[in-house]
Design a protein around this motif. Structure first.
Motif, short mmCIF file in Angstrom:
data_model
loop_
_atom_site.label_atom_id
_atom_site.label_comp_id
_atom_site.label_asym_id
_atom_site.label_seq_id
_atom_site.Cartn_x
_atom_site.Cartn_y
_atom_site.Cartn_z
N THR A 59 0.86 -1.37 -0.28
CA THR A 59 -0.17 -0.15 -0.24
C THR A 59 0.55 0.91 -0.28
O THR A 59 2.30 1.26 -0.30
N LEU A 60 0.48 2.20 -0.05
CA LEU A 60 1.33 3.86 -0.29
C LEU A 60 1.68 4.07 0.67
O LEU A 60 1.78 3.63 1.80
N ARG A 271 -7.31 2.22 -8.09
CA ARG A 271 -7.39 1.85 -6.85
C ARG A 271 -5.72 2.21 -5.65
O ARG A 271 -5.99 2.38 -4.88
N ILE A 273 -3.59 5.43 -6.46
CA ILE A 273 -3.11 6.11 -6.23
C ILE A 273 -4.50 6.68 -4.83
O ILE A 273 -4.36 7.31 -4.07
N GLY A 275 -7.16 5.12 -3.57
CA GLY A 275 -7.64 4.16 -2.92
C GLY A 275 -6.15 3.82 -2.65
O GLY A 275 -6.54 2.89 -0.91
N GLY A 276 -4.85 3.94 -2.71
CA GLY A 276 -4.19 3.80 -1.49
C GLY A 276 -3.48 1.83 -1.78
O GLY A 276 -2.16 1.14 -1.49
N LEU A 278 -1.71 0.18 -3.46
CA LEU A 278 -0.22 0.35 -4.90
C LEU A 278 -0.27 -1.25 -5.25
O LEU A 278 -0.53 -1.38 -7.31
N GLN A 280 -2.59 -3.93 -5.76
CA GLN A 280 -3.25 -4.02 -6.56
C GLN A 280 -4.13 -3.43 -7.93
O GLN A 280 -4.11 -3.43 -9.15
N GLN B 102 4.78 8.05 -1.04
CA GLN B 102 5.64 7.11 -1.07
C GLN B 102 7.39 6.91 -1.57
O GLN B 102 7.87 5.93 -1.51
N ILE B 119 -4.26 6.12 5.53
CA ILE B 119 -3.86 4.96 4.63
C ILE B 119 -1.91 5.17 4.28
O ILE B 119 -1.61 3.89 4.41
#
Lengths: 305, 443
Positions: A59-60, A271, A273, A275-276, A278, A280, B102, B119
């Motif tokens: 994920t991010l 999905r 960016i 949604g976080g 990464l 998927q 990121q 997140i």
């Protein structure tokens, strides 16, 4: 050695270096190195990173763990992904057919010399050179359910009585986006075909005329066969750009209504960016690669030919 | 009602008439003016030569950033910390902050949206001291605000809640009266009756069902929660496929029948345009439509009013708002300066004129700011004061976090409503479809 020294004077280090450089095996790779490094850094690395991410639950901001093909398995049973795959293919296929045929028609028209043909050729390029986001915003207004100039025009000429909901229903939205992509992409085909038409030797067409061939026969038996190589190039490159189109769709519908205009790129962005997820998102993006490879193979092959 | 900027506000504050109502604020302004760099006592030990980069969303109302910038200048004067601000359209902040998370590089402070900090909570500086101080000083945080800033998992504040560009109903009074309603309805039944009557008169209501991040999500969550439906249970098990959700969808279908064609493609800007051009009579929105009308639509301004969102069968307000909070990334070299900046900006001396200048566009996350005089200066501003009362966060009653963020950004709830309203799918099937999608998201 003494004889050699007598016939060939000793070379300085600099001269020896120059001589070594001046061989195909050294100079070739050396000249190709900068481009290779750039390609590896800017293309191969992100691609491999994308492949790796698609195999993780990243994920991010977190590296994630290796989860094999789990992301792909989830995607293949995800109706939103399947819908995006369907529309990506439809969008690309539909747009390419219209861009090709209309681009060819336009090129045939512009291949004639008429008053102001140079200006006409320049104007034709406008949709292609205008920034995609700007043209998408302009089209958003043109297709607006309340303020559509297009609906207004059709009402003025008496063809419709109320505004058309261009982007509000599944198929209307899908077809509208294809139409906008076609509008934007026609100049690319037209200019490509125009170049192809001008490269056709006049003698061939004259010979066909002397033999009594009609205009249609000349087109089918002389012009079109000679345009096939450029058609392959145009379609291959344009398909790659169309299937990876993002700006136009994101600006106009965000993939809606109810995901009916979702494509690979918008879903990947959504999905990964916003949604976080990464991993998927990367899987969505990477899943286009087989299609891209086929298109790229056609493009490269046709370029060689 | 004019657009009130900081200068106007200070003039008002100086007047005797205003002094009675603006007393507390006046005193804080005077305090701020009197305070010099020498007197300033920061809460945190600011790093030497600290400089900050702030990424925030472009103000929906011009005076927002004007006053924000003045407050920032004042911070620089008092602390010597330069703050470089970058503004982006609100929907562009999220990708930029995702990139920062990121790459581990980017702005020191970001004013983001919704669950952004949840997140990537590990990337964020602990701002508990700031939040504890502000909470104690200003009457505590609204529950929903706390949900957007405090991580239950990490047992710390990962973001400083700023506030909500809140939602209420903006309507054309003459048309609502013409439809037989002297007052704007306060419950769902009344709202539907009014919508039907308005449609009959050729003045439909308009609520977006396209992928509009803010406006579509807002109204569908309001209806869903109003019937007691919820996306997930407290343990994050999916709870969308319920009797309450089906009732909410049936209600939305009935509302949708009263709306003009095209709402299914509306993005965030459409309802503002449709309302101000007279195509619709009612919109659920921030105060921006009303604010713009006051300044730029002199013929309409007296007919445009705001009312609180009607209440559903659950019996309490269920408004869903945009929500903004500020977070500091761990890669910053100046975490103390960043925390000090956020604390400074949310102190009354700065927040009061900021909220006042933008006529309450952002409803602060701290309860004490509900007493600001701006909220009662005009009855059309008052509904926005209370938008955080009873409000939930997206993904409620589950936990804020990655799954909730993913569901929101995948428009699962919006699509469920659109599926039922636009695609003609039965309410039960639409809820079942959403359940499948949510199970993938929460798995």
């Amino acid at each position: 050695m003494a004889v050699q020294s007598a016939t060939r004077p000793a070379l300085s280090t600099w001269q020896r270096t120059l001589r070594t450089l001046d061989t195909v095996n050294v100079l070739g790779p050396l000249l190709a190195a900068p481009a290779t490094i750039i390609l590896l850094t800017l293309l191969a690395y992100p691609l491999l990173l994308g492949v790796w991410l698609s195999l993780t639950d990243s994920t991010l901001g977190t590296p994630g763990h290796f989860i094999g093909f789990h992301n792909y398995l989830v995607l293949f049973r995800d109706p939103v992904y399947r819908g995006a795959a369907f529309y990506s293919v439809l969008y690309t296929f539909g747009a390419e057919i219209f861009k090709m045929s209309l681009g060819l028609g336009l090129a045939l028209l512009l291949n004639r010399k008429f008053r102001g043909y140079r200006i006409a050729r320049s104007i034709m390029l406008l949709p292609w050179v205008a920034p995609t986001v700007l043209s998408a915003l302009a089209w958003l207004w043109l297709l607006d359910p309340q303020f559509s100039a297009l609906s207004w025009l059709l009402q003025q000429v008496g063809l419709i009585h109320s505004n058309i909901d261009f982007l509000g229903t599944k198929w209307a939205a899908r077809l509208s986006l294809i139409a906008v992509n076609v509008w934007r992409g026609i100049p690319y085909f037209a200019i490509g075909y125009l170049a192809g038409l001008q490269a056709i030797p006049k003698e061939l067409l004259e010979a066909a005329s002397i033999d009594g061939a009609s205009t249609w026969n000349k087109f089918v038996h002389v012009t079109w066969p000679l345009l096939i190589p450029i058609t392959t190039i145009l379609v291959s490159f344009s398909s790659i750009w169309t299937i990876t189109d993002f700006q136009l769709i994101w600006t106009m519908t965000h993939g809606g209504p109810v995901n009916s205009t979702q494509v690979f790129t918008t879903l990947a962005y959504q999905r990964a960016i916003t949604g976080g997820s990464l991993g998927q998102g990367a899987a969505v993006a990477i899943s286009i690669i087989p299609v891209m490879l086929i298109l790229a193979w056609f493009a490269v092959r046709s370029t060689r030919e | 009602m004019h657009n009130i900027n900081r200068r106007d506000f200070l003039k008002l504050s100086a007047s005797g008439a205003a002094a009675a109502t603006l007393g507390p604020l006046l005193s804080t302004q005077a305090f701020a003016a009197a305070q010099s760099a020498g007197d300033y006592k920061p809460m945190f030990e600011i790093e030497d030569n600290a400089e900050l980069q702030l990424l925030r969303w472009t103000g929906f109302i011009k005076s927002d950033e004007e006053v924000w910038d003045k407050n920032t200048e004042r911070f620089t004067q008092l602390t010597g910390v330069k703050v470089q601000k970058q503004s982006l359209t609100w929907t562009d902040v999220q990708p930029k902050s995702a990139l920062a998370a990121q790459l581990g590089s980017g702005p020191d402070i970001i004013m983001g949206w919704y669950d952004d900090p949840f997140i990537y909570p590990d990337q964020l500086v602990d701002v508990s001291e700031v939040c504890d101080h502000l909470g104690k000083t200003y009457g505590g945080w609204f529950d929903v605000a706390k949900s957007y800033g405090y991580s239950e998992e990490q047992k710390r504040w990962i973001a400083v809640p700023v506030g909500a560009p809140g939602n209420a109903m903006t309507y054309r009074k003459s048309w609502v009266q013409e439809a037989g309603f002297d007052e704007f309805p306060t419950d769902f039944d009344g709202f539907l009756k009014m919508a039907r009557a308005l449609k009959k008169n050729g003045h439909p209501i308009g609520l977006p069902l396209g992928h509009a991040v803010g406006d579509a999500n807002s109204w569908v969550h309001w209806v869903l929660w109003g019937f007691g439906g919820k996306q997930a249970n407290e343990d994050n098990s999916v709870a969308i496929n319920s009797k309450e959700t089906v009732e909410a969808l049936d209600y939305a279908k009935a509302l949708f029948e009263t709306m003009p064609p095209g709402v299914s493609s509306w993005l965030d800007a459409n309802n503002n345009r449709a309302f101000l051009s007279g195509h619709i009579s009612v919109a659920q929105n921030g105060i921006s439509i009303w604010h713009v009308a006051q300044n730029e639509f002199p013929k309409l301004k007296d007919d445009i009013h705001n009312a609180a969102n009607p209440v559903g069968p659950v019996g309490h307000p269920t408004t869903y708002n945009l929500f903004t909070q500020a977070f500091v990334f761990k890669y910053t070299k100046y975490p103390n300066a960043a925390k000090e900046y956020l604390r400074f900006m949310l102190e009354k001396e700065q927040t009061a004129p900021w909220v006042t200048a933008m006529t309450g566009y952002v409803t602060p996350a701290l309860k004490a700011y509900s007493d600001l005089p701006i909220w009662t200066r005009n009855p059309d501003i008052t509904p926005y004061r209370d938008v955080l009362v009873g409000s939930h966060f997206d993904g409620w009653a589950g936990k804020p976090g990655k799954a909730a963020a993913r569901a929101l950004n995948d428009f699962v709830i919006v699509d469920m409503f659109a599926d039922a309203c636009v695609n003609g799918v039965s309410s039960k099937d639409a809820a079942a479809n959403a359940e499948k999608r949510l199970k993938d998201v929460y798995s």
